[in-house]
Design an enzyme around this catalytic site. Structure first.
Site, PDB file in Angstrom:
ATOM      1  N   ASP A   1      -0.096  11.661  -5.673  1.00  0.00           N
ATOM      2  CA  ASP A   1       0.345  12.797  -6.489  1.00  0.00           C
ATOM      3  C   ASP A   1      -0.533  14.039  -6.404  1.00  0.00           C
ATOM      4  O   ASP A   1      -1.104  14.487  -7.411  1.00  0.00           O
ATOM      5  CB  ASP A   1       0.454  12.352  -7.963  1.00  0.00           C
ATOM      6  CG  ASP A   1       1.371  11.151  -8.112  1.00  0.00           C
ATOM      7  OD1 ASP A   1       2.337  11.069  -7.346  1.00  0.00           O
ATOM      8  OD2 ASP A   1       1.121  10.318  -8.991  1.00  0.00           O
TER       9      ASP A   1
ATOM     10  N   ASP B   1       0.887  -1.168   0.000  1.00  0.00           N
ATOM     11  CA  ASP B   1       0.000   0.000   0.000  1.00  0.00           C
ATOM     12  C   ASP B   1       0.923   1.215   0.000  1.00  0.00           C
ATOM     13  O   ASP B   1       1.668   1.437   0.958  1.00  0.00           O
ATOM     14  CB  ASP B   1      -0.907  -0.026   1.237  1.00  0.00           C
ATOM     15  CG  ASP B   1      -1.940   1.106   1.241  1.00  0.00           C
ATOM     16  OD1 ASP B   1      -1.645   2.190   0.701  1.00  0.00           O
ATOM     17  OD2 ASP B   1      -3.016   0.913   1.827  1.00  0.00           O
TER      18      ASP B   1
ATOM     19  N   ASP C   1      -9.076  11.032  -7.861  1.00  0.00           N
ATOM     20  CA  ASP C   1     -10.285  11.808  -8.150  1.00  0.00           C
ATOM     21  C   ASP C   1      -9.996  12.870  -9.214  1.00  0.00           C
ATOM     22  O   ASP C   1     -10.825  13.748  -9.451  1.00  0.00           O
ATOM     23  CB  ASP C   1     -10.846  12.460  -6.873  1.00  0.00           C
ATOM     24  CG  ASP C   1      -9.804  13.242  -6.091  1.00  0.00           C
ATOM     25  OD1 ASP C   1      -8.636  13.277  -6.534  1.00  0.00           O
ATOM     26  OD2 ASP C   1     -10.152  13.822  -5.047  1.00  0.00           O
TER      27      ASP C   1
ATOM     28  N   LYS D   1       1.790  21.511 -10.259  1.00  0.00           N
ATOM     29  CA  LYS D   1       2.704  22.319 -11.075  1.00  0.00           C
ATOM     30  C   LYS D   1       3.652  21.422 -11.863  1.00  0.00           C
ATOM     31  O   LYS D   1       4.099  20.392 -11.372  1.00  0.00           O
ATOM     32  CB  LYS D   1       3.482  23.261 -10.171  1.00  0.00           C
ATOM     33  CG  LYS D   1       2.561  24.215  -9.452  1.00  0.00           C
ATOM     34  CD  LYS D   1       3.315  25.280  -8.710  1.00  0.00           C
ATOM     35  CE  LYS D   1       2.310  26.267  -8.148  1.00  0.00           C
ATOM     36  NZ  LYS D   1       2.536  26.595  -6.760  1.00  0.00           N
TER      37      LYS D   1
ATOM     38  N   GLU E   1       4.918   5.223   3.479  1.00  0.00           N
ATOM     39  CA  GLU E   1       4.450   6.604   3.598  1.00  0.00           C
ATOM     40  C   GLU E   1       5.664   7.503   3.839  1.00  0.00           C
ATOM     41  O   GLU E   1       6.491   7.220   4.698  1.00  0.00           O
ATOM     42  CB  GLU E   1       3.437   6.717   4.748  1.00  0.00           C
ATOM     43  CG  GLU E   1       3.005   8.121   5.112  1.00  0.00           C
ATOM     44  CD  GLU E   1       2.465   8.940   3.928  1.00  0.00           C
ATOM     45  OE1 GLU E   1       1.573   8.474   3.215  1.00  0.00           O
ATOM     46  OE2 GLU E   1       2.978  10.059   3.723  1.00  0.00           O
TER      47      GLU E   1
END
Ligand SMILES: C[S@@+](CC[C@H](N)C(=O)[O-])C[C@H]1O[C@@H](n2cnc3c(N)ncnc32)[C@H](O)[C@@H]1O
Length: 211
Positions: free
Chosen positions: A111, A36, A147, A115, A61
């Site tokens: 992500d 993950d 999304d 920019k 992470e």
């Protein structure tokens, strides 16, 4: 007596071994190995831990605060089949030495940078896919969801161009999260009724070497 200085998350977050190491040795055992990547507040890690008690779940992470907190909560919940590693997943995986050990990979809503100059920070790109191509078993699943429609297009293009991955179906697009473990961002998007763009690809079978 003076009180000790507060410990910084950077100092106490769980880390991968230094130098070259075998990824599978971080969480030894027989169950399928799942990754993950960029779990944030950790909802997908907790849900997957309960859905797949027989798997070995490696969770990555870069933010030390979340890595520490999620690792701590996994320990409190007795999830001995989960291991959290803090750091840039690309740098960690590049140092691994094993081949064909990972069954499935999930990247939920990665992500968050817009920019052009931040393109290098993007997690889902050739650098990550090259490492995963070595680490994943033939037919292993790579799942990414977002999304942001343009991002989904980029992921589809990147996977389509990579020789070691093939998109599922025509264009890799799927309607449901195939592994059932929902991330914090996913839960929020569902609650708000926002669209989610999901992409699934498989690690193509390695060519058989003669002899
Ligand atoms: C937009 S958040 C999504 C968090 C979570 N997956 C979710 O869906 O709720 C992206 C996460 O990826 C992490 N991240 C970004 N770059 C990373 C990298 N190179 N290695 C590991 N994690 C990374 C960020 O710290 C952040 O927690």
């Amino acid at each position: 007596m003076s009180t000790p200085p507060p410990r910084r998350y950077d100092d106490i977050a769980p880390r991968a071994p230094e130098g070259e190491f075998a990824l599978a040795s971080v969480l030894p055992g027989a169950g399928p190995l799942e990754l993950d990547i960029g779990f944030g507040r950790g909802a997908s890690v907790y849900e997957r831990a309960t859905l797949a008690p027989g798997s070995r779940i490696l969770a990555f992470e870069i933010k030390s605060k979340w890595a520490f907190k999620v690792a701590e909560r996994c320990e409190q919940r007795g999830y001995t089949h989960v291991r959290v590693l803090c750091g840039d997943v690309r740098e960690i995986l590049e140092r691994t030495t094993d081949h064909a050990v990972v069954q499935q990979v999930s990247v939920h809503f990665p992500d968050p940078w817009w920019k052009r100059r931040h393109t290098k920070r993007r997690v889902v790109g050739d650098e990550l896919l090259d490492a995963l191509a070595r680490l994943m078993v033939d037919g292993g699943d790579f799942f990414v969801q977002t999304d942001v429609p343009d991002r989904a297009e980029i992921y589809v293009d990147t996977l389509r161009r990579h020789p070691d991955f093939e998109l599922v179906g025509e264009d890799g697009r799927i309607d449901e999260n195939p592994f059932g473990a929902r991330s914090n961002r996913e839960l929020r998007a569902v609650e708000d009724g926002l669209p989610i763009y999901r992409v699934l690809a498989k690690r193509v079978a390695r060519a058989l070497t003669p002899g």
